[in-house]
Scaffold this active site. Structure first.
Site, short mmCIF file in Angstrom:
data_model
loop_
_atom_site.label_atom_id
_atom_site.label_comp_id
_atom_site.label_asym_id
_atom_site.label_seq_id
_atom_site.Cartn_x
_atom_site.Cartn_y
_atom_site.Cartn_z
CD GLU A 44 -38.17 76.60 20.21
OE1 GLU A 44 -38.99 75.74 19.85
OE2 GLU A 44 -36.93 76.39 20.21
CE LYS A 116 -39.72 73.19 16.92
NZ LYS A 116 -39.16 73.12 18.30
CB CYS A 157 -36.21 75.28 17.24
SG CYS A 157 -34.88 74.56 18.24
#
Length: 280
Positions: A44, A116, A157
């Protein structure tokens, strides 16, 4: 489709110099390719420091931005599928910023883009407060991409904490979920490995995570410990917090054997609870 391939996760040491980060990422991808990796993952925010104060300055348009072009070129040179961790993306039409993962095939074609979905907005009193939503907007779609070895799902994440994403990917035929991520020194020891193993066992497929290396002089301290987990929840490869590349041979046939041995897929009680992919 081939029944096996080598997966590599590059735990990259990220600096404030984008050009340095891109060159280092290229060199590490080519190193992983020389070592036989066919699917190669970056962490990331691999092209920039991680933090709300940095996203706007490092944001790029896609696919015109320099990071996107660099990923395309190195995927073609490496003859590998490259999961480009994530970069800050600026959308032309709205000016909104996203935390975005780009995936390229062996010819350098952009085959997937994942924004995301779940923004990292947390407050653990006395330990850490972080609000991605101060600068970022959330993505509004789930992402899977095709390879020569099977379909793979992508999350970034904090997305890993939401099991529905992985369940949908598994029921749509994915052999793995890949999560570029940057857990911190509070949440990393608590949940990083636990969540990966849980997603793997729940869905009986492979899970891989790729973190930046830890830099205690940076504003955000990444946990590191990039990891690859098999469908039984066993750790195939992992590392500590320094820069490293981890590798594992992924045997797709293992998924079939495990699902036949413990057939949870055919034993689900959709008469008692809903099938979350019914309308997907």
């Amino acid at each position: 489709m081939s029944n096996s391939f080598k997966l590599a996760c590059i735990q990259l040491s990220v600096t404030s110099d984008k050009a340095v980060n891109l060159l280092k990422a290229k060199n590490k991808i080519l190193e992983a390719s020389r070592n036989g990796a066919k699917v190669i993952v970056l962490p990331e925010c691999f092209n920039s420091p991680y933090g709300t104060q940095y996203f706007a300055d490092y944001a790029e348009n896609i696919p015109q931005g320099e990071s996107a072009k660099a990923l395309s070129e190195v995927a073609k040179e490496a003859k590998a599928f490259v999961v480009g961790g994530s970069i800050p993306e600026r959308e032309d039409s709205s000016g909104k910023l996203y935390n975005t993962c780009l995936v390229y095939d062996t010819e350098g074609n952009l085959i997937a883009k994942h924004r995301k979905v779940h923004l990292f907005d947390i407050n653990i009193p006395g330990k850490i407060k972080f609000q991605e939503s101060e600068t970022l907007s959330p993505g509004n779609s789930l992402t899977q991409f095709e390879t020569d070895y099977g379909k793979i799902g992508i999350g970034i994440c904090y997305d890993m904490r939401f099991p529905e994403m992985a369940m949908i990917a598994a029921r749509k035929g994915c052999i793995a979920m890949i999560y570029p991520g940057a857990f911190n020194l509070t949440t990393g020891p608590l949940h990083w490995e636990l969540l990966q193993r849980a997603r793997a066992v729940d869905n009986q497929f492979f899970v891989a995570t790729c973190s930046p290396a830890r830099d205690m002089s940076a504003a955000y301290h990444a946990w590191g410990h990039s990891t690859i987990v098999d469908p039984n929840g066993q750790i195939l490869a992992t590392t500590e917090h320094e820069e490293a590349i981890i590798y594992s041979d992924i045997d797709v046939e293992q998924i079939k054997v495990i699902r036949q041995s413990i057939p949870v897929s055919s034993q689900r009680r959709f008469d008692l609870y809903p099938n979350i992919v019914a309308n997907k």
